[in-house]
Structures are given as structure tokens and as C-alpha cells.
Design a protein around this motif. Structure first.
Motif, PDB file in Angstrom:
ATOM      1  N   SER A  85       2.206   1.709  -3.433  1.00  0.00           N
ATOM      2  CA  SER A  85       1.139   2.099  -4.347  1.00  0.00           C
ATOM      3  C   SER A  85       0.658   3.528  -4.107  1.00  0.00           C
ATOM      4  CB  SER A  85      -0.027   1.117  -4.232  1.00  0.00           C
ATOM      5  OG  SER A  85       0.408  -0.184  -4.600  1.00  0.00           O
ATOM      6  N   ALA A 145      -8.301  -0.913  -1.972  1.00  0.00           N
ATOM      7  CA  ALA A 145      -7.985  -1.264  -3.363  1.00  0.00           C
ATOM      8  C   ALA A 145      -6.680  -2.057  -3.441  1.00  0.00           C
ATOM      9  CB  ALA A 145      -7.901  -0.005  -4.219  1.00  0.00           C
ATOM     10  N   CYS A 146      -5.705  -1.674  -2.631  1.00  0.00           N
ATOM     11  CA  CYS A 146      -4.435  -2.410  -2.598  1.00  0.00           C
ATOM     12  C   CYS A 146      -4.651  -3.832  -2.082  1.00  0.00           C
ATOM     13  CB  CYS A 146      -3.425  -1.678  -1.731  1.00  0.00           C
ATOM     14  SG  CYS A 146      -2.865  -0.109  -2.426  1.00  0.00           S
ATOM     15  N   LEU A 169      -4.393   2.551  -7.561  1.00  0.00           N
ATOM     16  CA  LEU A 169      -4.921   1.824  -6.403  1.00  0.00           C
ATOM     17  C   LEU A 169      -5.012   2.862  -5.287  1.00  0.00           C
ATOM     18  CD1 LEU A 169      -2.735  -1.413  -6.629  1.00  0.00           C
ATOM     19  CD2 LEU A 169      -5.127  -1.153  -7.309  1.00  0.00           C
ATOM     20  N   ARG A 211      -2.533   1.599 -13.465  1.00  0.00           N
ATOM     21  CA  ARG A 211      -3.882   1.930 -13.009  1.00  0.00           C
ATOM     22  C   ARG A 211      -3.842   2.159 -11.500  1.00  0.00           C
ATOM     23  NH1 ARG A 211      -7.076  -2.892 -14.948  1.00  0.00           N
ATOM     24  NH2 ARG A 211      -8.726  -1.964 -13.725  1.00  0.00           N
ATOM     25  N   GLN A 239      -7.392  -5.543  -2.238  1.00  0.00           N
ATOM     26  CA  GLN A 239      -8.124  -6.289  -3.265  1.00  0.00           C
ATOM     27  C   GLN A 239      -7.180  -6.760  -4.368  1.00  0.00           C
ATOM     28  OE1 GLN A 239     -11.177  -3.426  -4.272  1.00  0.00           O
ATOM     29  NE2 GLN A 239     -12.606  -4.277  -2.764  1.00  0.00           N
ATOM     30  N   TRP A 240      -6.197  -5.933  -4.732  1.00  0.00           N
ATOM     31  CA  TRP A 240      -5.212  -6.320  -5.743  1.00  0.00           C
ATOM     32  C   TRP A 240      -4.422  -7.534  -5.256  1.00  0.00           C
ATOM     33  CZ3 TRP A 240      -0.055  -7.033  -6.644  1.00  0.00           C
ATOM     34  CH2 TRP A 240       0.388  -6.978  -7.967  1.00  0.00           C
ATOM     35  N   ALA A 254       0.837  -1.205   0.000  1.00  0.00           N
ATOM     36  CA  ALA A 254       0.000   0.000   0.000  1.00  0.00           C
ATOM     37  C   ALA A 254       0.873   1.257   0.000  1.00  0.00           C
ATOM     38  CB  ALA A 254      -0.944  -0.010   1.197  1.00  0.00           C
TER      39      ALA A 254
END
Length: 185
Positions: free
Chosen positions: A25, A42-43, A37, A35, A45-46, A22
Motif C-alpha cells: 500500500s 490506515a492499512c 492508505l 483510495r 484498519q483496512w 502495508a
């Protein structure tokens, strides 16, 4: 599954990797050509997607860590392209590294280990990579890996907004026979 190189360990994800991923990112320089994050969720989820991809396909993006210190350096690996395009089905290689790891050949070294796994263990016939045209650093890594620029396959990424400078992507390909020749002594 663990892959090792002279300087690196490529391994599957652990919960302890979530915070450094994270933080990486959140660096606008790291994410300039990727794209976004934008949140910790979101991180996470990636990372969860990568874990699921490993479980379903036996490969994905590995954590890249410094073999000597265990420091988190980023991620690299292989994954299936999950959108429709003239070049799909396909397996892509990619990388994202923390800024402190830039300029040391780490992306090339880690991606080379991924490619070896893809060709030798998975028996893939071709591995692709793509990047925004302005992402010269990633294109340089692709060329160092022996990947071949395929201008006829450049495309607009369907998961990127139409007005984004990241929508257009340049394509590189690495067929098995080219890889085999490059690996010969």
C-alpha cells in the motif's frame, strides 16, 4: 475459508499479512487508482475492516498468496457496498496486487475464484465492479471476467474528494445468468 486456484490460495487474514500489505500500500504505482492508505494504522484498519466483514457477512477480501511459495501477492474478494448510490444495495468485487504480481493474470484468476464463490456459495444475483476511468488495467480484468460495461451507472464516488481524479467511477456488472453462460463448457 480458503479458496484455491491452479496457482493461488485465497485465505483469510493473519497478523503476519499486515507488514506486506502495508508495504504494498506504500507503493504509489499500486495505489495510483485506489483510495490512499497513507499510514500503517490506515492499512491495519483496512485489514480489520475485512476481518469484521468476513465475520458479519461470510465474505470479504481474501489474502492472495502464491500457492507454491506462500508469498503474499495482494488481496481480492467481495464486499458489500456501504454507501448510497442508485445501484445499491450491491456486492462488489475488487483486487489490489503487489507490483511484482502484475501482468501474470493473477488478478483475473483470483477474482474469478471470488466470483465463483459469490455466485455458487452466496447465491448472488449480480456482482459489480467499478474503477477510475483511467484505470485501464482493472477495466481489462473486468472484461476478461465477462463483466459488462454499464455507462448509464457511472457515478461520482461519495467517499472520494470532489476535486480528485478518482471521484468519477465507471461501472461494470456481472449478472448471474451471464456468469452461468460463461462457465459452461
Amino acid at each position: 475459508m480458503i479458496l484455491s486456484t491452479e496457482r493461488l490460495t485465497l485465505r483469510e487474514w493473519r497478523d503476519a499479512d499486515r507488514a506486506p500489505f502495508a508495504a504494498m500500500s506504500a507503493d504509489p504505482d499500486v495505489m495510483r487508482y485506489l483510495r490512499a492508505l497513507p499510514t500503517r494504522q490506515a492499512c491495519d484498519q483496512w485489514i480489520d475492516f475485512q476481518i469484521k466483514h468476513f465475520a458479519e457477512h461470510g465474505f470479504g477480501f481474501w489474502v492472495v498468496e502464491d500457492r507454491a511459495t506462500g508469498a503474499f501477492l495482494g488481496a481480492t474478494g467481495l464486499f458489500k457496498v456501504f454507501f448510497d448510490a442508485p445501484f445499491t444495495p450491491a456486492v462488489e468485487t475488487g483486487w489490489r496486487l503487489a507490483r511484482a504480481a502484475w501482468g501474470q493474470g493473477i488478478a483475473t484468476e483470483a477474482a474469478r475464484a471470488s466470483l465463483t464463490f459469490g455466485f455458487d456459495e452466496l447465491g448472488l444475483d449480480e456482482i459489480i465492479a467499478y474503477a477510475a476511468p483511467a484505470n485501464g488495467a482493472s477495466q481489462s480484468v473486468m472484461r476478461k471476467l465477462g463483466m459488462i460495461r454499464d455507462e448509464a451507472s457511472d457515478f461520482d464516488h461519495p467517499r472520494v474528494e470532489a476535486d480528485s481524479p478518482l471521484r468519477r467511477q465507471v461501472m461494470y456488472r456481472l449478472p448471474r445468468e451471464v456468469w452461468a453462460r460463461s462457465e459452461m463448457p
